[in-house]
Structures are given as C-alpha cells and as structure tokens.
Design a protein around this motif. Structure first.
Motif, PDB file in Angstrom:
ATOM      1  N   ASP A  52       0.857  -1.177   0.000  1.00  0.00           N
ATOM      2  CA  ASP A  52       0.000   0.000   0.000  1.00  0.00           C
ATOM      3  C   ASP A  52       0.897   1.232   0.000  1.00  0.00           C
ATOM      4  OD1 ASP A  52      -1.714   2.094   0.469  1.00  0.00           O
ATOM      5  OD2 ASP A  52      -2.551   1.289   2.329  1.00  0.00           O
ATOM      6  N   ALA A  53       0.978   1.933  -1.114  1.00  0.00           N
ATOM      7  CA  ALA A  53       1.862   3.093  -1.238  1.00  0.00           C
ATOM      8  C   ALA A  53       1.463   4.227  -0.316  1.00  0.00           C
ATOM      9  CB  ALA A  53       1.881   3.585  -2.684  1.00  0.00           C
ATOM     10  N   GLY A  54       0.241   4.188   0.197  1.00  0.00           N
ATOM     11  CA  GLY A  54      -0.262   5.259   1.046  1.00  0.00           C
ATOM     12  C   GLY A  54      -0.073   5.022   2.527  1.00  0.00           C
ATOM     13  N   ILE A  55       0.612   3.942   2.908  1.00  0.00           N
ATOM     14  CA  ILE A  55       0.881   3.710   4.326  1.00  0.00           C
ATOM     15  C   ILE A  55       1.546   4.958   4.905  1.00  0.00           C
ATOM     16  CG2 ILE A  55       2.266   2.390   5.975  1.00  0.00           C
ATOM     17  CD1 ILE A  55       1.925  -0.035   4.172  1.00  0.00           C
ATOM     18  N   THR A  56       1.044   5.435   6.033  1.00  0.00           N
ATOM     19  CA  THR A  56       1.495   6.712   6.585  1.00  0.00           C
ATOM     20  C   THR A  56       2.643   6.537   7.570  1.00  0.00           C
ATOM     21  OG1 THR A  56      -0.724   7.647   6.333  1.00  0.00           O
ATOM     22  CG2 THR A  56       0.793   8.798   7.797  1.00  0.00           C
ATOM     23  N   LEU A  57       3.712   7.265   7.303  1.00  0.00           N
ATOM     24  CA  LEU A  57       4.851   7.368   8.202  1.00  0.00           C
ATOM     25  C   LEU A  57       4.844   8.763   8.817  1.00  0.00           C
ATOM     26  CD1 LEU A  57       7.563   6.012   5.713  1.00  0.00           C
ATOM     27  CD2 LEU A  57       6.217   4.662   7.333  1.00  0.00           C
ATOM     28  N   THR A  58       5.654   8.959   9.832  1.00  0.00           N
ATOM     29  CA  THR A  58       5.828  10.286  10.402  1.00  0.00           C
ATOM     30  C   THR A  58       7.251  10.744  10.154  1.00  0.00           C
ATOM     31  OG1 THR A  58       4.225   9.831  12.158  1.00  0.00           O
ATOM     32  CG2 THR A  58       5.714  11.691  12.493  1.00  0.00           C
ATOM     33  N   GLY A  59       7.398  11.940   9.582  1.00  0.00           N
ATOM     34  CA  GLY A  59       8.706  12.510   9.311  1.00  0.00           C
ATOM     35  C   GLY A  59       8.874  13.840  10.018  1.00  0.00           C
ATOM     36  N   ALA A  60       9.936  14.536   9.672  1.00  0.00           N
ATOM     37  CA  ALA A  60      10.252  15.800  10.340  1.00  0.00           C
ATOM     38  C   ALA A  60       9.145  16.837  10.183  1.00  0.00           C
ATOM     39  CB  ALA A  60      11.565  16.354   9.798  1.00  0.00           C
ATOM     40  N   ASN A  61       8.428  16.780   9.060  1.00  0.00           N
ATOM     41  CA  ASN A  61       7.375  17.758   8.798  1.00  0.00           C
ATOM     42  C   ASN A  61       5.976  17.169   8.931  1.00  0.00           C
ATOM     43  OD1 ASN A  61       9.236  19.884   8.178  1.00  0.00           O
ATOM     44  ND2 ASN A  61       9.632  18.866   6.219  1.00  0.00           N
ATOM     45  N   GLY A  62       5.866  16.052   9.635  1.00  0.00           N
ATOM     46  CA  GLY A  62       4.561  15.448   9.840  1.00  0.00           C
ATOM     47  C   GLY A  62       4.346  14.205   9.006  1.00  0.00           C
ATOM     48  N   VAL A  64       3.881  11.507   6.172  1.00  0.00           N
ATOM     49  CA  VAL A  64       4.306  11.268   4.792  1.00  0.00           C
ATOM     50  C   VAL A  64       3.896   9.843   4.439  1.00  0.00           C
ATOM     51  CG1 VAL A  64       6.260  12.869   4.884  1.00  0.00           C
ATOM     52  CG2 VAL A  64       6.604  10.469   5.489  1.00  0.00           C
ATOM     53  N   THR A  65       3.819   9.539   3.168  1.00  0.00           N
ATOM     54  CA  THR A  65       3.456   8.197   2.747  1.00  0.00           C
ATOM     55  C   THR A  65       4.709   7.383   2.442  1.00  0.00           C
ATOM     56  OG1 THR A  65       3.340   8.766   0.402  1.00  0.00           O
ATOM     57  CG2 THR A  65       1.328   9.079   1.734  1.00  0.00           C
ATOM     58  N   LEU A  67       5.257   6.066  -0.315  1.00  0.00           N
ATOM     59  CA  LEU A  67       5.653   6.561  -1.631  1.00  0.00           C
ATOM     60  C   LEU A  67       6.517   7.808  -1.509  1.00  0.00           C
ATOM     61  CD1 LEU A  67       5.336   6.219  -4.733  1.00  0.00           C
ATOM     62  CD2 LEU A  67       3.325   7.714  -4.571  1.00  0.00           C
ATOM     63  N   ASP A  68       6.161   8.706  -0.597  1.00  0.00           N
ATOM     64  CA  ASP A  68       6.946   9.924  -0.390  1.00  0.00           C
ATOM     65  C   ASP A  68       8.378   9.609   0.032  1.00  0.00           C
ATOM     66  OD1 ASP A  68       4.743  11.582  -0.920  1.00  0.00           O
ATOM     67  OD2 ASP A  68       4.128  11.595   1.189  1.00  0.00           O
ATOM     68  N   ALA A  69       8.551   8.517   0.786  1.00  0.00           N
ATOM     69  CA  ALA A  69       9.867   8.182   1.331  1.00  0.00           C
ATOM     70  C   ALA A  69      10.878   7.840   0.240  1.00  0.00           C
ATOM     71  CB  ALA A  69       9.745   7.025   2.317  1.00  0.00           C
ATOM     72  N   PHE A  70      10.408   7.555  -0.968  1.00  0.00           N
ATOM     73  CA  PHE A  70      11.323   7.291  -2.078  1.00  0.00           C
ATOM     74  C   PHE A  70      12.082   8.551  -2.494  1.00  0.00           C
ATOM     75  CE2 PHE A  70       8.868   3.503  -2.316  1.00  0.00           C
ATOM     76  CZ  PHE A  70       9.536   2.583  -3.111  1.00  0.00           C
ATOM     77  N   GLU A  71      11.578   9.714  -2.121  1.00  0.00           N
ATOM     78  CA  GLU A  71      12.187  11.002  -2.485  1.00  0.00           C
ATOM     79  C   GLU A  71      12.361  11.144  -3.996  1.00  0.00           C
ATOM     80  OE1 GLU A  71      15.807  11.267  -0.158  1.00  0.00           O
ATOM     81  OE2 GLU A  71      14.696  11.982   1.598  1.00  0.00           O
ATOM     82  N   GLY A  72      11.420  10.568  -4.744  1.00  0.00           N
ATOM     83  CA  GLY A  72      11.444  10.689  -6.190  1.00  0.00           C
ATOM     84  C   GLY A  72      12.280   9.652  -6.906  1.00  0.00           C
ATOM     85  N   ARG A  73      13.027   8.836  -6.161  1.00  0.00           N
ATOM     86  CA  ARG A  73      13.850   7.805  -6.794  1.00  0.00           C
ATOM     87  C   ARG A  73      13.006   6.558  -7.035  1.00  0.00           C
ATOM     88  NH1 ARG A  73      17.131  10.138  -2.775  1.00  0.00           N
ATOM     89  NH2 ARG A  73      18.750  11.464  -3.693  1.00  0.00           N
ATOM     90  N   SER A  74      13.548   5.620  -7.797  1.00  0.00           N
ATOM     91  CA  SER A  74      12.766   4.438  -8.159  1.00  0.00           C
ATOM     92  C   SER A  74      12.867   3.314  -7.139  1.00  0.00           C
ATOM     93  CB  SER A  74      13.202   3.919  -9.532  1.00  0.00           C
ATOM     94  OG  SER A  74      14.530   3.432  -9.497  1.00  0.00           O
ATOM     95  N   MET A  75      13.887   3.362  -6.276  1.00  0.00           N
ATOM     96  CA  MET A  75      14.069   2.317  -5.285  1.00  0.00           C
ATOM     97  C   MET A  75      14.260   2.913  -3.900  1.00  0.00           C
ATOM     98  SD  MET A  75      16.537  -0.311  -7.425  1.00  0.00           S
ATOM     99  CE  MET A  75      17.333   1.037  -8.327  1.00  0.00           C
ATOM    100  N   LEU A  76      13.851   2.160  -2.901  1.00  0.00           N
ATOM    101  CA  LEU A  76      13.992   2.550  -1.502  1.00  0.00           C
ATOM    102  C   LEU A  76      14.514   1.370  -0.710  1.00  0.00           C
ATOM    103  CD1 LEU A  76      13.430   4.362   1.038  1.00  0.00           C
ATOM    104  CD2 LEU A  76      11.106   3.405   1.021  1.00  0.00           C
TER     105      LEU A  76
END
Length: 267
Positions: A52-62, A64-65, A67-76
């Motif tokens: 589920d790409a929408g699984i919610t994590l918590t980051g420095a700014n609140g 994030v999903t 998917l967001d954790a990839f930071e635009g790259r193709s692999m994580l």
C-alpha cells in the motif's frame, strides 16, 4: 585488548610457507565471492509483492506516505530500527545503533537511483532526538501500530529488518527483505575484524584454543552500559536527553540492559 605475550598466537613460519597458505585460502575466498555473486543473481530474479503506497509514516514535517519516502527515486532501502519507548539513550538498541552508525555516505547509493531511509519502530519525536544525539544524517521516519504491522506483515515487529522496495509510478512493491545477520551488509567494522588474526573475538566463532573471545553477550555491541557508538558522542559533549522537556537532566548512569543479543544477531 592490549598486546600480551600470554595471548595465543599463530605459528611462525617463513615467507614462502606463509604465502602458500594465503594463496590456498584465497581459492576459497574467490569461491565465496563468486557464490555471493550467484546469490545476488537469484535475488535480482525474485518476484515482488505490491504494498500500500499510502501507508502513513511520520517525518520531520509530519505525515508522509511510503511513496513519499522514495524522495522521487525508483528504489527505496529501509532499515527498521528497534525502539524502546520511554527508555533513555543507554537502553536503546545496541544492534540497531551498530547498524545505523555505519550508514554515512549515501551518494553512491543515490547515484543508482536508490534512497536509503531509517524507519523507527517507535515515536518520531523521541527517536529523532536519538538521531540528533548520534549525528546521523539519513532520512528518518517512524511507524507504529497498524502502519508498522502493514509494513512488516508476516514478520516480527520489534526486530531489526532491512527491506527493499521498487516504485513503478505511484505503485510500490517489496522486492527483498532480511533480518538478523542479514543486516551485516550495512556494516564494515565486523567485516574488517574478520580479516584480523583474532576475528571478532566472540564466543560463537570457531577459533584455535587460546584465542581471545571476551566479546560475548552484551559486550558484542556495548561498552560500560551503552551501545559502543554512543561514547564518542558523550565525549564530544552531546546531550543524550530523549525527553521533550529540555530542562530535564536525564539519568546517564550505566545500564546493563540490551535488546539485540549476540545469540539473536548470529542466528
């Protein structure tokens, strides 16, 4: 350990005999390297499972999903950091501290279109203060409750895990995971120690009689009640206070506890 003539040492031979023994071992080392390459081929051919790409994590700014954790790259590549909520820094996981302390330069990983991140299995604010104390620079998130269960489905929450993901557009897939000694791929200290005459000096190693093996149990990754890597930070004057109240003087007494025993890591 200080040098001592009372500690057992290898047999002393002439240069020709030494080189012959090294070359004989080198044949086995090359075979080991090639087998590792072969395993990597099989790893690259594994199937994958959609997350589920929408699984919610918590980051420095609140929030994030995933998917967001990839930071635009193709692999994580995500390391799941064990956490003891409400415990002081000396009682946090020595195994996860050992792993994470080896993650420094990420440029080479990024050049291959891979993002590396730590996902703590505890509250963000508390664990982020630990990250600051340790001076770690990698992206840091937290996941708890149902989010963590979904991320580590079928695996034991509260244990170290290293997980790889692939992004295809807005879809996320899990491609590989490992735990226990599998996370040693992040480490270089133990790999370097493996090249020395006394190795890691741990009781599980098969060594000649008389070889020092005093680094067992909590001594594998702890020294004087703390994860080993914490001491250089303490000596540099960094605060290990993980509480939200900055005026609180956290107890810095030695603690003998630990969370990643040698038996679990070496299984």
């Amino acid at each position: 350990m200080t040098s001592s003539t009372s500690v057992a040492i290898p047999a002393v031979v002439d240069r020709a005999t030494f080189e012959a023994e090294v070359e004989a071992l080198r044949v086995r080392e090359k075979a080991h390297t090639h087998e590792g390459d072969s395993i990597a081929v099989a790893r690259r051919r594994l199937p994958m499972v959609e997350m589920d790409a929408g699984i919610t994590l918590t980051g420095a700014n609140g929030p994030v999903t995933l998917l967001d954790a990839f930071e635009g790259r193709s692999m994580l590549m995500a390391y799941y950091f064990m956490w003891h909520t409400g415990k002081p820094a000396p009682e946090q996981c020595e195994g996860c501290t050992w792993v994470t302390s080896h993650v420094c330069e990420l440029a080479y990983i990024h050049s291959r279109d891979v993002t590396y991140a730590t996902i703590c299995q505890g509250p963000y604010e508390e664990s982020a203060r630990y990250r600051e104390f340790m001076g770690w620079q990698m992206p840091w998130y937290s996941a708890q409750g149902s989010a963590l269960d979904a991320l580590l489905i079928g695996r034991r929450v509260g244990r170290m895990h290293l997980v790889c993901y692939l992004r295809q557009g807005d879809k996320v897939f899990e491609t590989y995971w490992t735990t226990s000694r599998g996370v040693e791929v992040v480490d270089n200290s133990f790999r370097l120690l493996d090249l020395t005459v006394y190795g890691r000096q741990e009781p599980w190693e098969e060594s000649p009689d008389g070889w020092p093996q005093q680094f067992g149990g909590n001594k594998v990754m702890r020294s004087n009640g703390r994860p080993i890597a914490q001491w250089s930070r303490i000596e540099a004057g960094r605060s290990d206070n993980l509480r939200s109240d900055p005026t609180h003087k956290q107890d810095q007494a030695n603690h003998a506890g630990g969370c990643c025993s040698a038996g679990e890591h070496h299984s």
